[in-house]
Design an enzyme around this catalytic site. Structure first.
Site, mmCIF file in Angstrom:
data_model
loop_
_atom_site.group_PDB
_atom_site.id
_atom_site.type_symbol
_atom_site.label_atom_id
_atom_site.label_comp_id
_atom_site.label_asym_id
_atom_site.label_seq_id
_atom_site.Cartn_x
_atom_site.Cartn_y
_atom_site.Cartn_z
ATOM 1 N N GLU A 1 28.808 33.277 29.916
ATOM 2 C CA GLU A 1 28.145 32.889 31.169
ATOM 3 C C GLU A 1 27.277 34.020 31.703
ATOM 4 O O GLU A 1 27.473 34.480 32.827
ATOM 5 C CB GLU A 1 29.204 32.514 32.220
ATOM 6 C CG GLU A 1 30.144 31.400 31.821
ATOM 7 C CD GLU A 1 31.277 31.188 32.838
ATOM 8 O OE1 GLU A 1 31.387 31.970 33.802
ATOM 9 O OE2 GLU A 1 32.048 30.235 32.663
ATOM 10 N N ARG B 1 22.788 37.939 35.177
ATOM 11 C CA ARG B 1 21.930 39.098 35.442
ATOM 12 C C ARG B 1 21.232 39.651 34.194
ATOM 13 O O ARG B 1 20.050 39.992 34.242
ATOM 14 C CB ARG B 1 22.795 40.195 36.056
ATOM 15 C CG ARG B 1 22.023 41.370 36.595
ATOM 16 C CD ARG B 1 22.973 42.502 36.983
ATOM 17 N NE ARG B 1 24.143 42.097 37.689
ATOM 18 C CZ ARG B 1 24.276 42.103 39.024
ATOM 19 N NH1 ARG B 1 23.285 42.543 39.776
ATOM 20 N NH2 ARG B 1 25.400 41.705 39.579
ATOM 21 N N ARG C 1 20.220 42.245 48.226
ATOM 22 C CA ARG C 1 21.068 43.164 47.474
ATOM 23 C C ARG C 1 21.146 44.577 48.057
ATOM 24 O O ARG C 1 22.233 45.141 48.146
ATOM 25 C CB ARG C 1 20.649 43.220 45.996
ATOM 26 C CG ARG C 1 20.645 41.851 45.298
ATOM 27 C CD ARG C 1 20.540 41.957 43.790
ATOM 28 N NE ARG C 1 21.747 42.500 43.234
ATOM 29 C CZ ARG C 1 21.893 43.735 42.823
ATOM 30 N NH1 ARG C 1 20.859 44.563 42.845
ATOM 31 N NH2 ARG C 1 23.038 44.162 42.362
ATOM 32 N N CYS D 1 15.067 42.274 62.479
ATOM 33 C CA CYS D 1 15.599 43.078 63.583
ATOM 34 C C CYS D 1 17.011 43.549 63.315
ATOM 35 O O CYS D 1 17.962 43.138 63.988
ATOM 36 C CB CYS D 1 15.539 42.253 64.864
ATOM 37 S SG CYS D 1 13.866 41.733 65.194
ATOM 38 N N TYR E 1 19.875 37.282 41.410
ATOM 39 C CA TYR E 1 20.426 37.323 42.766
ATOM 40 C C TYR E 1 19.377 37.795 43.774
ATOM 41 O O TYR E 1 19.682 38.504 44.720
ATOM 42 C CB TYR E 1 21.690 38.197 42.803
ATOM 43 C CG TYR E 1 22.692 37.787 41.754
ATOM 44 C CD1 TYR E 1 23.429 36.625 41.898
ATOM 45 C CD2 TYR E 1 22.869 38.539 40.585
ATOM 46 C CE1 TYR E 1 24.328 36.218 40.923
ATOM 47 C CE2 TYR E 1 23.771 38.135 39.598
ATOM 48 C CZ TYR E 1 24.493 36.975 39.779
ATOM 49 O OH TYR E 1 25.380 36.573 38.808
HETATM 50 N N1 LLP Z 1 30.458 33.469 35.661
HETATM 51 C C1 LLP Z 1 31.109 33.495 36.839
HETATM 52 C C2 LLP Z 1 32.322 32.697 37.007
HETATM 53 C C3 LLP Z 1 30.615 34.285 37.887
HETATM 54 O O1 LLP Z 1 31.276 34.324 39.049
HETATM 55 C C4 LLP Z 1 29.440 35.054 37.696
HETATM 56 C C5 LLP Z 1 28.890 35.885 38.765
HETATM 57 C C6 LLP Z 1 28.784 34.975 36.449
HETATM 58 C C7 LLP Z 1 29.334 34.182 35.453
HETATM 59 C C8 LLP Z 1 27.524 35.713 36.148
HETATM 60 O O2 LLP Z 1 27.690 37.097 36.205
HETATM 61 P P1 LLP Z 1 26.501 38.065 35.739
HETATM 62 O O3 LLP Z 1 26.335 37.894 34.243
HETATM 63 O O4 LLP Z 1 25.268 37.692 36.457
HETATM 64 O O5 LLP Z 1 26.989 39.410 36.100
HETATM 65 N N2 LLP Z 1 25.244 38.727 44.066
HETATM 66 C C9 LLP Z 1 25.787 39.810 43.263
HETATM 67 C C10 LLP Z 1 26.382 39.315 41.972
HETATM 68 C C11 LLP Z 1 27.443 38.247 42.165
HETATM 69 C C12 LLP Z 1 28.033 37.758 40.880
HETATM 70 C C13 LLP Z 1 28.915 36.596 41.097
HETATM 71 N N3 LLP Z 1 29.443 35.993 39.915
HETATM 72 C C14 LLP Z 1 24.696 40.841 43.027
HETATM 73 O O6 LLP Z 1 23.572 40.648 43.491
HETATM 74 O O7 LLP Z 1 24.947 41.881 42.404
#
Ligand code: LLP
Length: 418
Positions: free
Chosen positions: A272, A275, A310, A340, A369
């Site tokens: 999954e 990023r 972020r 603000c 994100y």
């Molecule tokens: N699978 C599940 C169940 C997740 O909760 C997430 C991310 C992913 C996959 C994908 O993760 P990635 O490969 O993108 O690391 N808003 C935060 C990141 C929150 C991630 C939440 N879950 C940021 O801007 O750093």
């Protein structure tokens, strides 16, 4: 590796000069490179030689044009809400390539996903399993299920995006999970097919992934000893990217480490990633409005924390570049927006290009994100999104209008009379 480069001192996305897009759509806008998106998806997906399905984490970047691009490359989707299911289906992603994670799926959302016929529900509690079984019974179907196990592994990342520790709200502790699998296996409208976990995001080391994998493999073996056979292992996302000086492992090393741990298990893998696919494939382009050079130097731009949360939320670093004339004097300054709040910054105490009013600015590595976490705070219409492919570009989401801001709001009768 990405396709944002300077040609004659002007930042381009692939073959399109950023100023050309800015002139056509105004600022601020998100700009994504289709070549980078394709390349990142293919490098990641191609790194795995085992039977697997790469399910892009929709939450990282949810525009349906981008989801379509991945679907055309054979990608599935990892969703966490009914809204994301709607987007994935609207983008043309086959339901049998969709997995659904999250601790708080509502009855309605479960119903919708059952109706759509998705590949797998990653169930995170006994109560959710019960609700899912009830909905499946009502529809006369069997729900394909994996339980999300919380492996209690420290991902060594920001506390807000750690998900695999016992103190986090996610998943089910191993001991409880084993018991729940036994119950699930006996439920008429549940089909147990897999195990899932996800330990966190922006991981820059392999060891936590390997630690979690080893625990999951041992768990699958325990399940099999208990007579419960599973054929899918979902290892979540989380592979980090370079924003600044980080040196995350390349997808090939990640895949190799996982393959080693999985040898002989006979499970199909679900991944999954979010990023790692989109993070460096998108930038946020804004314009400098004013500068203040009193005690502290501030560069005020027309993008803000509502556009890119972020930095405010996680103190995250994003590299800031002048769109024209990258080689210039640097100043220690904050790049701030019009909102603000003192917490409204895109860069804090960084050596930034010395920008003058009217100049275009690129906030790099904003593809993940970024827009997907944007809000209308301070009644700011959300930015446009643009996709570049070679020498072409298209607006894939229009900038919101003031009318969009009040859409759905009404003044009730009892306030209508003056
Ligand atoms: N699978 C599940 C169940 C997740 O909760 C997430 C991310 C992913 C996959 C994908 O993760 P990635 O490969 O993108 O690391 N808003 C935060 C990141 C929150 C991630 C939440 N879950 C940021 O801007 O750093």
């Amino acid at each position: 590796m990405h396709h944002f480069n300077y040609k004659n001192d002007v930042l381009h996305c692939e073959d399109v000069p950023i100023p050309e897009i800015a002139a056509a759509v105004g600022t601020p806008f998100y700009c994504y490179s289709a070549a980078t998106l394709r390349r990142h998806f293919q490098v990641f997906d191609g790194a795995f030689s085992l039977p697997h399905l790469t399910c892009f984490a929709v939450k990282a970047c949810s525009n349906i044009a981008i989801l379509r691009l991945f679907a055309r490359l054979g990608g599935g989707m990892d969703i966490v809400s009914g809204g994301e299911l709607y987007r994935a289906l609207a983008a043309g992603v086959p339901a049998e390539r969709i997995v659904y994670s999250g601790v708080g799926k509502t009855r309605r959302e479960l119903h919708e996903a059952l109706e759509a016929g998705i590949l797998q529900f990653n169930v995170e509690s006994a109560q959710e399993l019960e609700t899912l079984a009830q909905e499946a019974r009502a529809l006369g179907v069997r729900a394909p299920v994996a339980l999300r196990v919380n492996p209690n592994v420290d991902p060594k990342t920001h506390a807000y995006i750690s998900t695999g520790l016992a103190k986090n709200k996610f998943g089910i502790p191993e001991e409880e999970a084993l018991e729940l699998y036994r119950r699930a296996a006996e439920m008429e409208h549940i089909r147990v097919q897999g195990v899932s976990c996800h330990i966190g995001s922006q991981l820059t080391q392999l060891s936590p992934f390997v630690e979690a994998l080893d625990k999951m493999v041992a768990f699958v073996e325990r399940l099999r000893q208990a007579g419960i056979n599973v054929s899918w292992l979902d290892l979540g996302g989380g592979l980090g990217i370079t924003y600044d000086q980080e040196e995350p492992p390349p997808p090939a090393d990640y895949a190799e480490a996982l393959a080693r741990g999985l040898a002989g298990l006979d499970c199909r893998l679900i991944l999954e990633p979010g990023r790692v696919i989109v993070g460096n494939a998108g930038i946020l382009v804004c314009s400098t409005l004013y500068t203040k050079r009193g005690g502290k130097h501030f560069i005020i731009v027309d993008a803000a924390m509502n556009d890119l949360a972020r930095p405010s939320l996680y103190d995250a670093f994003h590299c800031v570049q002048a769109v024209k004339g990258p080689e210039r004097r640097r100043v220690r300054a904050d790049l701030v927006g019009p909102i603000c709040e003192t917490g409204d910054f895109l860069a804090r105490d960084q050596d930034l290009p010395d920008l003058a009013p009217g100049e275009l600015v690129a906030v790099m590595s904003a593809g993940a994100y970024g827009f997907s976490m944007a809000s209308n705070y301070n009644s700011r219409p959300r930015a446009a999104e643009v996709l570049v492919d070679g020498a072409r570009f298209a607006v894939i989401r229009k900038r919101e209008t003031y009318e969009d801001l009040v859409r759905g709001e009404t003044i009730p009768d009892f306030l209508a009379q003056s």
